[in-house]
Design a protein around this motif. Structure first.
Motif, PDB file in Angstrom:
ATOM      1  N   GLU A   1       0.552   1.541   5.241  1.00 42.46           N
ATOM      2  CA  GLU A   1       0.117   0.528   5.034  1.00 42.46           C
ATOM      3  C   GLU A   1       1.137  -0.009   4.721  1.00 42.46           C
ATOM      4  O   GLU A   1       0.547  -1.007   3.766  1.00 42.46           O
ATOM      5  CB  GLU A   1      -1.339   0.479   4.384  1.00 42.46           C
TER       6      GLU A   1
ATOM      7  N   ASP B   1       4.249  -3.769   4.968  1.00 40.87           N
ATOM      8  CA  ASP B   1       4.579  -4.588   5.740  1.00 40.87           C
ATOM      9  C   ASP B   1       6.194  -4.924   5.456  1.00 40.87           C
ATOM     10  O   ASP B   1       6.462  -4.380   4.216  1.00 40.87           O
ATOM     11  CB  ASP B   1       3.865  -5.620   4.959  1.00 40.87           C
TER      12      ASP B   1
ATOM     13  N   ARG C   1       4.690   2.615  10.765  1.00 32.45           N
ATOM     14  CA  ARG C   1       3.613   2.966  11.390  1.00 32.45           C
ATOM     15  C   ARG C   1       3.861   3.999  11.423  1.00 32.45           C
ATOM     16  O   ARG C   1       2.519   4.712  12.346  1.00 32.45           O
ATOM     17  CB  ARG C   1       4.062   1.588  12.554  1.00 32.45           C
TER      18      ARG C   1
END
Length: 372
Positions: free
Chosen positions: A207, A209, A202
């Motif tokens: 991007e 996860d 972050r």
């Protein structure tokens, strides 16, 4: 020598040790059942003490030194199921400090031998539930310091940089076909690795996860589900027995596990973890530990999801440690039989998914809503 001078010298020794060390490798692992998805293993077994916990131990020692918690002659005490204690024993010996590992009596003899090899002493207790309280007691009695990895793992690691595992992964991925992983899969022992990776992704705007794969007997998954519902309970406790996958899974949700750093979690049956461990062993020609198997099941789970969504890309996971420490257990047919594992069925299920793309047996999955 003054306390300040001793601390400065101790930090120099740890930094010099780090400067002598190379980074760990990122190993491609082709899964024939998922030809459009590139999978990589971050091989943490190549650290001097043989596991991912070498990074954590280094960070914990620097954190304790910078906070003024260690001094010349301090007895260092840690609550550990094995690998963290091996690594902390290494750094304690580097600084000339006595080290005591408080661990469950079920800890593998190979890990106990490794701790003793690095000059540590092992203090065995009947259950994993009591190791923190016993560690605190021993630290008080000796006038030493309880490192408390389960509390300090997420804050001791500099998640912005300092060659943490996340920075290393993204740097090594830069020249790959899909340099920004769609997913990074890890498991939780303290929760420090998932916190570091989630925060770094972050912070850098990636991007990517994070999926956390939790073993069968562990409180982390239920704690995560509670957090999604907005009702986290820090002392969530898992039912007995304790985790059979050494190094990951805890009987309670530890303070270093940060649910907000994780996009999804999956609950992995132990038999599937060990089958995936055996699959990686066969593919790489070398033994890995059970926690690596748990991670690989998580990789297969997200690979299925990516394929269903028509998504191509990359997945990175952690090869946490080598399998040499588990010769008496995970690689022992008699031990597997005594535990009641149906390894033939589990092996077949993992091979079918990895090699042909067949669906995994249904697993319990929890995921944060998109946009949260």
């Amino acid at each position: 020598m003054s306390q300040r001078d001793w601390v400065a010298q101790a930090i120099r020794k740890i930094e010099a040790d780090f400067n002598r060390s190379a980074d760990t490798h990122l190993i491609p692992l082709a899964l024939p059942g998922f030809p459009d998805i590139d999978v990589y293993l971050k091989d943490e077994s190549s650290h001097p003490t043989g596991s991912l916990k070498h990074r954590l131990a280094r960070s914990l020692f620097l954190y304790a030194l910078a906070n003024g918690w260690l001094h010349a002659g301090s007895t260092v005490v840690e609550a550990s199921s094995g690998s963290t204690a091996v690594s902390e024993a290494y750094f304690a010996r580097l600084l000339g400090l006595p080290f005591v590992a408080v661990m469950p009596a079920s800890t593998s003899p190979e890990k106990i031998a490794a701790i003793e090899f690095h000059g540590g002493r092992c203090h065995l207790v009947p259950s994993a539930c009591g190791i923190a309280a016993e560690s605190a007691r021993l630290a008080r009695e000796t006038g030493g310091h309880f490192m408390d990895q389960f509390t300090y793992a997420e804050r001791a690691t500099d998640w912005r940089a300092n060659n943490n595992i996340a920075e290393s992964i993204f740097k090594q991925m830069e020249k790959e076909a899909h340099p920004v992983p769609a997913w990074i899969v890890c498991s939780a022992g303290t929760g420090g690795t998932s916190a570091t990776i989630g925060r770094y992704a972050r912070y850098r705007g990636f991007e990517t996860d994070v999926l956390c794969a939790d073993p069968e007997h562990s409180a982390f998954f239920d704690h995560y589900v509670r957090s999604l519902a907005g009702t986290p309970v820090q002392d969530d406790v898992a039912p007995a027995p304790p985790s059979r996958i050494e190094g990951i899974g805890r009987p309670r949700a530890e303070p270093s596990f940060i649910p907000g750093c994780v996009e999804a979690m999956v609950k992995v049956p132990d038999a599937l973890s060990l089958a995936a461990m055996r699959y990686v062993n066969a593919r790489l020609g070398r033994r890995v530990g059970g926690s690596t198997g748990t991670n690989i099941v998580g990789v297969l789970q997200v690979a299925e999801a990516m394929r269903a969504a028509g998504q191509v890309g990359s997945i990175v996971t952690i090869l946490c440690d080598g399998g040499e420490r588990y010769a008496h257990s995970y690689y022992n047919p008699d031990w597997l039989q005594a535990q009641g594992f149906d390894m033939a069925a589990a092996d077949a299920a993992v091979r079918a998914t990895a090699d042909t793309g067949a669906a995994l047996p249904p697993l319990t999955l929890a995921r944060r809503s998109a946009g949260e």
